[in-house]
Design a protein around this motif. Structure first.
Motif, mmCIF file in Angstrom:
data_model
loop_
_atom_site.group_PDB
_atom_site.id
_atom_site.type_symbol
_atom_site.label_atom_id
_atom_site.label_comp_id
_atom_site.label_asym_id
_atom_site.label_seq_id
_atom_site.Cartn_x
_atom_site.Cartn_y
_atom_site.Cartn_z
ATOM 1 N N ASN A 87 7.778 62.820 90.980
ATOM 2 C CA ASN A 87 8.494 62.113 92.057
ATOM 3 C C ASN A 87 7.859 60.754 92.335
ATOM 4 O O ASN A 87 7.667 60.357 93.489
ATOM 5 C CB ASN A 87 8.528 62.946 93.346
ATOM 6 N N THR A 88 7.556 60.046 91.270
ATOM 7 C CA THR A 88 6.821 58.787 91.376
ATOM 8 C C THR A 88 7.560 57.671 90.648
ATOM 9 O O THR A 88 8.096 57.886 89.560
ATOM 10 C CB THR A 88 5.401 58.947 90.802
ATOM 11 N N VAL A 89 7.542 56.501 91.258
ATOM 12 C CA VAL A 89 8.114 55.309 90.646
ATOM 13 C C VAL A 89 6.995 54.273 90.493
ATOM 14 O O VAL A 89 6.074 54.211 91.317
ATOM 15 C CB VAL A 89 9.285 54.745 91.481
ATOM 16 N N TYR A 90 7.095 53.500 89.429
ATOM 17 C CA TYR A 90 6.089 52.493 89.116
ATOM 18 C C TYR A 90 6.744 51.119 88.998
ATOM 19 O O TYR A 90 7.930 51.006 88.679
ATOM 20 C CB TYR A 90 5.384 52.810 87.801
ATOM 21 N N LEU A 91 5.949 50.086 89.230
ATOM 22 C CA LEU A 91 6.405 48.728 88.978
ATOM 23 C C LEU A 91 5.273 47.990 88.270
ATOM 24 O O LEU A 91 4.241 47.689 88.881
ATOM 25 C CB LEU A 91 6.778 48.001 90.275
ATOM 26 N N GLY A 146 12.334 40.288 82.847
ATOM 27 C CA GLY A 146 11.489 39.871 81.735
ATOM 28 C C GLY A 146 10.007 39.878 82.059
ATOM 29 O O GLY A 146 9.170 39.798 81.150
ATOM 30 N N ARG A 147 9.671 39.964 83.340
ATOM 31 C CA ARG A 147 8.249 39.995 83.746
ATOM 32 C C ARG A 147 7.857 41.332 84.361
ATOM 33 O O ARG A 147 6.722 41.780 84.192
ATOM 34 C CB ARG A 147 7.975 38.881 84.770
ATOM 35 N N PHE A 148 8.779 41.953 85.079
ATOM 36 C CA PHE A 148 8.503 43.218 85.765
ATOM 37 C C PHE A 148 9.236 44.357 85.038
ATOM 38 O O PHE A 148 10.333 44.156 84.514
ATOM 39 C CB PHE A 148 8.991 43.181 87.202
ATOM 40 N N THR A 149 8.632 45.537 85.071
ATOM 41 C CA THR A 149 9.258 46.725 84.499
ATOM 42 C C THR A 149 9.142 47.875 85.488
ATOM 43 O O THR A 149 8.038 48.216 85.924
ATOM 44 C CB THR A 149 8.591 47.118 83.178
ATOM 45 N N ILE A 150 10.285 48.462 85.828
ATOM 46 C CA ILE A 150 10.296 49.630 86.699
ATOM 47 C C ILE A 150 10.422 50.872 85.833
ATOM 48 O O ILE A 150 11.149 50.872 84.829
ATOM 49 C CB ILE A 150 11.442 49.542 87.739
ATOM 50 N N SER A 151 9.718 51.924 86.215
ATOM 51 C CA SER A 151 9.795 53.191 85.496
ATOM 52 C C SER A 151 9.545 54.320 86.494
ATOM 53 O O SER A 151 9.149 54.067 87.641
ATOM 54 C CB SER A 151 8.784 53.247 84.347
ATOM 55 N N ARG A 152 9.764 55.547 86.064
ATOM 56 C CA ARG A 152 9.564 56.678 86.968
ATOM 57 C C ARG A 152 9.161 57.915 86.200
ATOM 58 O O ARG A 152 9.439 58.043 84.998
ATOM 59 C CB ARG A 152 10.826 56.937 87.791
ATOM 60 N N ASP A 153 8.530 58.811 86.926
ATOM 61 C CA ASP A 153 8.165 60.127 86.401
ATOM 62 C C ASP A 153 8.811 61.146 87.339
ATOM 63 O O ASP A 153 8.333 61.362 88.459
ATOM 64 C CB ASP A 153 6.640 60.282 86.382
ATOM 65 N N CYS A 192 4.373 54.512 93.601
ATOM 66 C CA CYS A 192 4.908 55.055 94.854
ATOM 67 C C CYS A 192 5.253 56.518 94.607
ATOM 68 O O CYS A 192 6.114 56.818 93.784
ATOM 69 C CB CYS A 192 6.132 54.273 95.290
ATOM 70 N N ALA A 193 4.583 57.393 95.337
ATOM 71 C CA ALA A 193 4.782 58.826 95.162
ATOM 72 C C ALA A 193 5.465 59.417 96.387
ATOM 73 O O ALA A 193 5.031 59.171 97.526
ATOM 74 C CB ALA A 193 3.442 59.515 94.936
ATOM 75 N N ALA A 194 6.503 60.186 96.138
ATOM 76 C CA ALA A 194 7.218 60.881 97.207
ATOM 77 C C ALA A 194 6.702 62.308 97.308
ATOM 78 O O ALA A 194 6.484 62.970 96.287
ATOM 79 C CB ALA A 194 8.711 60.872 96.934
ATOM 80 N N SER A 195 6.528 62.781 98.545
ATOM 81 C CA SER A 195 6.046 64.148 98.745
ATOM 82 C C SER A 195 6.690 64.739 99.991
ATOM 83 O O SER A 195 7.254 64.022 100.816
ATOM 84 C CB SER A 195 4.523 64.166 98.883
ATOM 85 N N GLY A 196 6.593 66.061 100.113
ATOM 86 C CA GLY A 196 7.147 66.737 101.275
ATOM 87 C C GLY A 196 8.257 67.683 100.874
ATOM 88 O O GLY A 196 8.297 68.205 99.765
#
Length: 120
Positions: free
Chosen positions: A76-80, A65-72, A22-26
């Motif tokens: 401005n991006t979040v990952y799952l 234990g199954r999903f991992t959230i991270s971000r850059d 998920c990338a945020a822009s603007g």
């Protein structure tokens, strides 16, 4: 104007993996906490995971234990990252971000959602 654009959903067999982005822009001054929610048919939208700007994370018990959230933060991006997917994970997944556009207040913005379907 701020936009959140999700990608990475699709159809996968139980036990498989998917990675959502998920990338945020603007007109963004600062992106604070970012979150993933999901909503299955007939159910309320529920929090899956969230992450602070500093990287502290929180998970729903059903995905721990199954999903991992991270971000850059630079992007401005979040990952799952979703591993060991179960049929119960089938839902529309939404990202949310708390964003400052330079004004004193912080507003929540939502993405349009991406479908994740897990087949048995």
């Amino acid at each position: 104007q701020v936009q959140l654009v999700e990608s990475g959903g699709g159809l996968v067999q139980a036990g498989g993996s998917l990675r959502l982005s998920c990338a945020a822009s603007g007109s963004i001054f600062r992106v604070n906490a970012m979150s993933w929610y999901r909503q299955a048919p007939g159910n309320q939208r529920e929090l899956v995971a969230d992450i602070t700007r500093g990287g502290s994370t929180n998970y729903a018990g059903s995905v721990k234990g199954r999903f991992t959230i991270s971000r850059d933060n630079a992007k401005n991006t979040v990952y799952l990252q979703m591993n060991s997917l179960e049929t119960e994970d089938t839902a529309v997944y939404y990202c949310k971000a708390a964003i400052s556009t330079g004004l004193p207040r912080v507003y929540d913005y939502w993405g349009q959602g991406t479908q994740v379907t897990v087949s048995s």
